[in-house]
Every structure is written in structure tokens, then in C-alpha cells.
Design an enzyme around this catalytic site. Structure first.
Site, short mmCIF file in Angstrom:
data_model
loop_
_atom_site.label_atom_id
_atom_site.label_comp_id
_atom_site.label_asym_id
_atom_site.label_seq_id
_atom_site.Cartn_x
_atom_site.Cartn_y
_atom_site.Cartn_z
N HIS A 120 90.62 46.30 93.74
CA HIS A 120 90.17 46.27 92.29
C HIS A 120 90.55 47.74 91.45
O HIS A 120 90.54 48.84 92.32
CB HIS A 120 88.71 46.28 92.26
CG HIS A 120 87.96 46.08 91.39
ND1 HIS A 120 87.66 46.84 90.04
CD2 HIS A 120 87.35 44.58 90.67
CE1 HIS A 120 87.17 46.29 89.10
NE2 HIS A 120 86.84 45.10 89.30
N GLN A 200 82.22 42.92 97.19
CA GLN A 200 82.08 41.46 97.54
C GLN A 200 81.39 41.21 98.79
O GLN A 200 81.55 39.84 99.31
CB GLN A 200 83.55 40.87 97.36
CG GLN A 200 84.18 40.96 96.12
CD GLN A 200 83.53 40.16 94.86
OE1 GLN A 200 82.57 39.16 95.22
NE2 GLN A 200 83.79 40.39 93.60
N LYS A 223 76.03 41.83 91.60
CA LYS A 223 76.90 40.82 92.27
C LYS A 223 76.08 40.32 93.38
O LYS A 223 76.54 39.55 94.15
CB LYS A 223 78.32 41.55 92.60
CG LYS A 223 79.03 41.92 91.61
CD LYS A 223 80.52 42.08 91.98
CE LYS A 223 81.14 42.65 90.96
NZ LYS A 223 82.63 42.64 91.13
C1 LIG Z 1 83.24 44.05 90.76
C2 LIG Z 1 83.93 44.96 91.65
C3 LIG Z 1 84.15 46.35 91.48
C4 LIG Z 1 83.38 46.91 90.19
O1 LIG Z 1 82.09 46.94 90.31
P1 LIG Z 1 81.31 47.23 88.86
O2 LIG Z 1 80.01 46.58 89.30
O3 LIG Z 1 82.07 46.57 87.90
O4 LIG Z 1 81.37 48.58 89.10
C5 LIG Z 1 84.85 46.86 92.47
N1 LIG Z 1 85.39 46.31 93.46
C6 LIG Z 1 85.34 44.97 93.69
C7 LIG Z 1 85.88 44.44 94.88
C8 LIG Z 1 84.72 44.24 93.02
O5 LIG Z 1 84.63 42.96 92.91
#
Ligand SMILES: *Cc1c(COP(=O)(O)O)cnc(C)c1O
Length: 403
Positions: A120, A200, A223
Site C-alpha cells: 500500500h 488487513q 478496518k
Molecule cells: C488501509 C491500509 C493502509 C492504510 O491505513 P490507514 O488506516 O489509511 O492509515 C495501509 N496498508 C494496508 C495494507 C491497508 O489496507
């Protein structure tokens, strides 16, 4: 799992308003169960005050719950001490903090930092910028033809020039899961520290940072059913102790004089300023919720839906699935010949089906695949096979509409 859907009030709101909502964008963020909403509003309505200082009753209750939230996170990730749990605003914030206070002071010209091709942007750009500022080299571990990390190429990149490896647990775009235990073991044989982007991971499998033996790990509350603006940085105690504070200010000091400042002990040393108290309390409620359902159950449900979606979507002509055989994750990406991913997402949105189209904050991966973007569906406990069927039927409709 379907009975759990009623715990998420947004679906009842949608029903009352006569608007369908099939939420298949869980890799971006998750919906909130009532218990998390109640925990946050309960704090503001019932015992709101700042933490750590006041001796009066709302302050003691707020401090108690703030501290208890840290203990819940500790147990949730299997850390050995609460001192290893630092609250951040999210995964991105955690990466930047490790880059600024662990990597940068130790990084010299000619050093190397390893990331992978599936990262990411949040676990890519901060490391890249740090390398550029010091004349160090960012090296990118490639993926093999099956879109898994090329482990033999990875092994060949492990030299004593490498200062840190930053690697995701699961590709947020295509859903491959990395074998972190072997990766970390290999890196440690070369004395390389490992940062795990676990954004994730928490709803896929039970995290145990001690088994994994990672040096740092980060995830975001939003998340995992928690509020936005709260996240966790785990770090091994010896490393967090050696690191300068991630930020300076109130709350992280022991003694301040005009000439010098003595920093507080862990974890306060790394948490300057008034923290996101409501966020931590909401995250604690989210962890209680996850534990009551069971991480294994949640992970299994998501993986089963992915498997079912692979089967159903494979029936559609001209549809390409990526990393089809990826195991035990809930994320699936595809493209459809002759139809732009954004057109697919817009058409699905009309029907109340929420998916994501585009690059999913992974430009390097899109460049590797030589595509502009994908359509990504990602599942959670409130999703069902009926929803996958509806997705499939709508995609068939889209195909006949556009072609
Ligand atoms: C969503 C995500 C991020 C970033 O997370 P934030 O909550 O936007 O800081 C980083 N790495 C992965 C693999 C993600 O899915």
C-alpha cells in the site's frame, strides 16, 4: 453470521430509507456495530474527561477505560507488555513514526530498505522518501508469476546493507497473504528488522506478535469495526525504548526544566498530547466484539465468501480474476474485458452494491500488472452468498449493457 448483520445499524437505516446496501468495500473500511457506537457515545455522555491527570471522577473513569483499552489491544495482538502498545491515528501514522524515529537516525548513504511490490502507498512512500533524503536505496521485492512474493529473489536481497524490511501481511488489492513467519525468520538471520503492515490481518487470523517475532506491527481501528482516527503501533520494548519520542509535548515527559527534559517511560514517551480517548474506547469495544464472534470464525467466513465469489465470477465471460487461488483472505480483484473498472463500480453503486475501483493505493502493483486498476470486492461478517449471487448477476447485466 447473518444474525450478526443486525448488530450493524447502518443496514437497518438503509432498509428504513428504502436504499439497498450491499457493502463489499471492507478492505477500505468496515461498518460499525452498535456496541462500538455505544462505547464512544457512552464515553462522551457518561464519563468524559481527559486522561492521566485528573483525580476527580470522570477523569479517573476515563483513565481507567483508556488503560483498559491498551490492555485489550495487548492481549489482542499477543504482546508481552502494555508498554509495547503505542496508540497512533492509524497504520499510515504508525509507518511514518517508525520511519522518522527508528529508520532515519540509523540510515546512511548506501544503506538499503526493503519493501515489496504489493505494498500500500502508506507502507511504500514513507520508506521511499526516507531513502531519497539520505541517499539510501529502496529495493522492491518482486512478485512471481502467481503474484506471490518471489521468495528466492527476496532471499538474494538480504545483505548487511539492509536496515529494515517493511512488508504487508495481506495485499489490500489482490488478497494474497504473505508467509510472515518464514519471511521474518529469514530477515532476522541477516540481522534485519521487520515492520509488518497488518492493516488487513486482524480479521483474517489471530495475531501473535511474539510468535511472528516481528519488530514492529501496525493496524488501523477503522478496518476492524473500530472508529476512524485510532490505530496501533506495536514495537519490541527494547526498540521502543531506544527510539526517540515519536513526537514531543505534554503527557510524554517526566520532568521538564528550562535546560532539559526527562522523558516518561513507555508507552507514554511515544504518545505526546491528549490522545484519541474516544477512539481507544471504541477500539476496545471493537476488540470485545471481535472476540465474542471469534477471529477464526470471521476469517473463515470471509475466505469462504471469497472462494464462492471466485467460483461464481469465473462463470462470467471476459472477466479476469487476480490471485484466484489466494488462501484465507477476504479480498478479491478482477477486471472485465472492454469495460473500465470505474464504469463497473458506478453501475454497481446504482444497485446499492459498494465496491472499490481503481489502483487501491498500490500504483507499483498496477504497474507490475500493467493495468490502470481493478474492481475490488472484500467481504466481512455481514456479507452472504446471496450477495455474491447478486453481484454476479449484476456483473452479467453490466456486460450486456456495455458490450
Ligand atoms: C488501509 C491500509 C493502509 C492504510 O491505513 P490507514 O488506516 O489509511 O492509515 C495501509 N496498508 C494496508 C495494507 C491497508 O489496507
Amino acid at each position: 453470521m447473518q444474525s450478526l448483520k443486525s448488530e450493524f445499524p447502518i443496514f437497518e437505516t438503509a432498509r428504513k430509507e428504502g436504499r439497498p446496501l450491499i457493502f463489499l468495500d471492507n478492505a477500505s473500511t468496515t461498518q460499525k456495530p452498535q456496541c462500538v457506537i455505544d462505547a464512544v457515545s457512552g464515553f462522551y455522555a457518561g464519563y468524559y474527561a481527559n486522561v492521566g491527570r485528573g483525580l476527580y471522577w470522570p477523569a479517573t473513569a476515563a483513565s481507567f477505560n483508556y488503560d483498559r483499552a491498551r490492555e485489550k489491544v495487548r492481549a489482542f495482538i499477543g504482546a508481552s507488555s502494555k508498554k509495547e502498545v503505542i496508540f497512533t491515528s492509524g497504520t499510515t501514522d504508525a509507518v511514518n513514526k517508525v520511519v522518522n524515529t527508528f529508520l532515519l537516525p540509523r540510515l546512511e548513504q548506501g544503506d538499503e530498505v526493503l519493501v515489496s511490490e504489493m505494498e500500500h502507498h502508506s507502507n511504500f512512500v514513507p520508506w521511499q522518501q526516507a531513502c531519497q533524503s539520505k541517499g539510501a536505496k529502496l529495493k522492491v521485492i518482486p512478485l512471481d508469476a502467481g503474484l506471490n512474493l518471489d521468495l528466492s529473489k527476496f532471499a538474494a536481497m538480504l545483505t548487511d546493507k539492509v536496515k529494515i524490511l517493511a512488508i504487508t501481511a495481506i495485499s489490500n488489492t489482490l488478497g494474497m497473504k504473505n508467509d510472515l513467519k518464514s519471511i521474518i525468520n529469514l530477515a532476522h538471520q541477516h540481522n534485519i528488522k521487520v515492520f509488518v503492515d497488518a492493516a488487513q490481518l486482524p480479521l483474517s487470523e489471530k495475531i501473535n506478535v511474539q510468535n511472528m517475532d516481528c519488530d514492529f506491527l501496525a493496524f488501523s481501528g477503522h478496518k476492524v469495526f473500530g472508529p476512524t482516527g485510532i490505530g496501533v503501533l506495536y514495537g519490541k520494548q527494547v526498540l521502543l525504548q531506544k527510539m526517540s519520542p515519536l513526537a514531543y509535548g505534554g503527557g510524554m515527559v517526566q520532568q521538564v526544566s528550562v535546560d532539559k527534559t526527562m522523558m516518561a517511560d513507555l508507552p507514554a514517551k511515544h504518545e505526546a498530547g491528549t490522545p484519541n480517548i474516544a477512539g481507544t474506547i471504541g477500539l476496545a469495544a471493537a476488540i470485545d466484539f471481535i472476540n465474542s464472534v471469534g477471529v477464526e470464525e470471521i476469517g473463515r467466513h470471509g475466505a469462504e465468501l471469497r472462494k464462492y465469489a471466485v467460483k461464481r465470477l469465473s462463470e462470467i465471460e471476459g472477466l479476469t480474476l487476480f490471485a484466484k487461488d489466494a488462501k484465507s483472505t477476504a479480498i478479491l480483484s478482477f477486471t472485465m474485458e472492454g469495460i473500465h473498472p470505474h464504469d463497473i463500480a458506478a453501475f454497481l453503486a446504482e444497485k446499492g452494491i459498494a465496491v472499490r475501483a481503481g489502483h487501491h493505493c498500490t500504483h507499483p502493483l498496477m504497474q507490475k500488472l500493467d493495468i490502470a486498476g481493478t474492481v475490488r470486492v472484500s467481504f466481512n461478517i455481514y456479507n452472504s452468498e446471496e450477495e455474491v449471487d447478486l453481484l454476479k448477476n449484476t456483473l452479467v447485466e453490466i456486460r450486456s449493457f456495455f458490450l
